[in-house]
Motif scaffolding. Structure first.
Motif, PDB file in Angstrom:
ATOM      1  N   THR A 135       2.045  -7.668  -1.462  1.00  0.00           N
ATOM      2  CA  THR A 135       3.164  -8.620  -1.489  1.00  0.00           C
ATOM      3  C   THR A 135       4.258  -8.302  -0.477  1.00  0.00           C
ATOM      4  O   THR A 135       4.984  -9.180  -0.050  1.00  0.00           O
ATOM      5  N   GLY A 194       1.796 -13.542  -5.830  1.00  0.00           N
ATOM      6  CA  GLY A 194       3.211 -13.690  -5.514  1.00  0.00           C
ATOM      7  C   GLY A 194       4.017 -13.066  -6.622  1.00  0.00           C
ATOM      8  O   GLY A 194       3.428 -12.560  -7.576  1.00  0.00           O
ATOM      9  N   PRO A 195       5.320 -13.037  -6.564  1.00  0.00           N
ATOM     10  CA  PRO A 195       6.134 -13.435  -5.416  1.00  0.00           C
ATOM     11  C   PRO A 195       6.106 -12.360  -4.338  1.00  0.00           C
ATOM     12  O   PRO A 195       5.743 -11.216  -4.613  1.00  0.00           O
ATOM     13  N   ASN A 226       0.833 -12.337 -11.283  1.00  0.00           N
ATOM     14  CA  ASN A 226       2.232 -12.259 -10.844  1.00  0.00           C
ATOM     15  C   ASN A 226       2.622 -10.788 -10.625  1.00  0.00           C
ATOM     16  O   ASN A 226       2.550  -9.965 -11.541  1.00  0.00           O
ATOM     17  N   HIS A 274      13.820  -7.474  -7.365  1.00  0.00           N
ATOM     18  CA  HIS A 274      14.110  -8.045  -8.687  1.00  0.00           C
ATOM     19  C   HIS A 274      14.910  -7.124  -9.587  1.00  0.00           C
ATOM     20  O   HIS A 274      14.726  -5.905  -9.560  1.00  0.00           O
ATOM     21  N   THR A 293       5.607 -17.605  -2.833  1.00  0.00           N
ATOM     22  CA  THR A 293       6.650 -16.644  -2.454  1.00  0.00           C
ATOM     23  C   THR A 293       7.639 -16.431  -3.597  1.00  0.00           C
ATOM     24  O   THR A 293       8.281 -15.396  -3.680  1.00  0.00           O
ATOM     25  N   ARG A 294       7.756 -17.414  -4.460  1.00  0.00           N
ATOM     26  CA  ARG A 294       8.622 -17.289  -5.639  1.00  0.00           C
ATOM     27  C   ARG A 294       7.879 -17.774  -6.857  1.00  0.00           C
ATOM     28  O   ARG A 294       7.338 -18.877  -6.842  1.00  0.00           O
ATOM     29  N   PRO A 354       8.796 -17.539 -11.117  1.00  0.00           N
ATOM     30  CA  PRO A 354       9.554 -16.920 -12.211  1.00  0.00           C
ATOM     31  C   PRO A 354       8.588 -16.338 -13.240  1.00  0.00           C
ATOM     32  O   PRO A 354       7.489 -16.872 -13.411  1.00  0.00           O
TER      33      PRO A 354
END
Ligand code: KG4
Ligand code: ZN
Length: 338
Positions: A9, A81-82, A110, A140, A333-334, A336
């Motif tokens: 990533t 991702g992200p 994720n 994050h 890329t994003r 949640p």
């Protein structure tokens, strides 16, 4: 079940083989941090080029270290991702290619959830839910209520810099190399955390949210004065004190918010993950301040970006829903996690 986990990533190319979701047979990581040092941060295009060079040898080494052949692999898990788009594409396309070539299922997971899962895959079973979760990484800062694996409620996050990013930026101010977190920690060990009276940001009406950009600016002012133009020439000891004061302020802020969250959402276990969990002071503070909770940190090899946490989470997800991901699944890329 043997799962190959692939991670790409950011600036680490990782491949690992994990047996039955828990036993790590190999965990190989090639970092391109050496080429980013001169830029003081990750240079995305160079990171993706290095992934291209590293991915094949890293996967081969993971298989070799686990003494396995491709036909013995049951599932390929990859971080979808992200992350940085160019970096993500290398791992994702490689995983899809392997799935076709080896005729094995694959699953995209994720990356942030995998950081959180790293401590869960090493914890004694059964895990008692709900639990509190903290992801503390370069990208994050998340405080979560974990109802079950895959079922998270976000109860706090940063409104500006991530905690690892704050460490990296303070390291740059102190003229320490990238990635700065470990260097700040090393310097802080020699300093007085009370020397500089710093405070972490508070977010209006959101007591569980974080703000680190003001704290970072306070470090800048301590070095360059209120208009950030002076050169105050801090002594070596003053730099150590500043690093220690910053680290203590940032980590205690995380601790205080975790304590408040544990009061608001009673739970018995706390799971932490992400690169900042390498920090020994953070580990000490949590162990000391949560004597009545089971505090779970991943082992050091599972804190920074790695393929083992991807394989672990991939196994868990596949067990619950044994279907291969579709080939048109794209890098994100994003995403949640809650
Ligand atoms: O989880 P990670 O590898 O990457 C992301 O997914 O973002 O975390 C990398 C971050 C960097 O910001 C690095 O400076 C920080 O973790 N870090 C540390 C320490 N070791 C790594 N921060 C504080 N103390 C450390 N010992
Ligand atoms: Zn990460």
């Amino acid at each position: 079940m043997y799962v190959l986990g692939i991670e790409s990533t950011c600036d680490e190319t990782g491949a690992a083989i994990v047996k039955d979701g828990r036993k790590i047979l190999s965990n190989v990581v090639a970092s391109s941090a050496d080429i980013h040092v001169r830029y003081g941060g990750v240079f995305p295009e160079l990171a993706s080029r290095r992934h291209l060079e590293a991915i094949m040898p890293v996967v081969e080494e993971a298989l070799e270290k686990a003494s396995l052949l491709p036909e013995q692999i049951d599932l390929i898990a990859v971080a979808k991702g992200p992350g940085l788009i160019g970096s993500l594409l290398v791992g994702l396309q490689f995983a899809k290619g392997l799935s076709l070539a080896w005729n094995k299922p694959w699953i995209g997971v994720n990356h942030v959830e995998a950081h959180l899962y790293a401590a869960m895959m090493q914890a004694p079973e059964p895990i008692s839910f709900p639990a509190l979760g903290l992801v503390l990484s370069g990208g994050h800062t998340l405080l979560l209520k974990i109802n079950a694996v895959g079922d998270y409620e976000r109860i706090g996050t940063t409104v500006d810099d991530a905690i690892g990013e704050a460490f990296d930026k303070v390291a740059t101010l102190l003229k320490l190399p990238y990635p700065g977190g470990p260097h700040v920690e090393a310097l802080a060990k020699l300093g007085n955390p009370k020397a500089f009276p710093l405070t972490a940001g508070k977010v209006k009406k959101s007591p569980l949210d974080f703000s680190f950009s003001g704290l970072k600016t306070s470090v800048l002012y301590a070095m360059k004065g209120q208009n950030a133009t002076e050169d105050r020439h801090l002594t070596d000891q003053e730099k150590r004190d500043l690093a220690a004061s910053f680290q203590e302020t940032a980590l205690c802020d995380i601790l205080d918010k975790a304590k408040l969250a544990a009061k608001m959402f009673p739970c018995r276990s706390i799971f932490l993950g992400g690169g900042v969990c390498n920090n020994e002071r953070l580990r000490t503070l949590f162990a000391r301040e949560f004597p009545h909770h089971n505090v779970h940190f991943p082992t050091f090899e599972l804190t920074l970006d790695n393929g083992a946490m991807i394989a672990g989470l991939g196994y868990e997800k596949f067990l619950n829903n044994p279907v291969s991901s579709p080939f048109d699944l794209e890098a994100m890329t994003r995403i949640p996690i809650a």
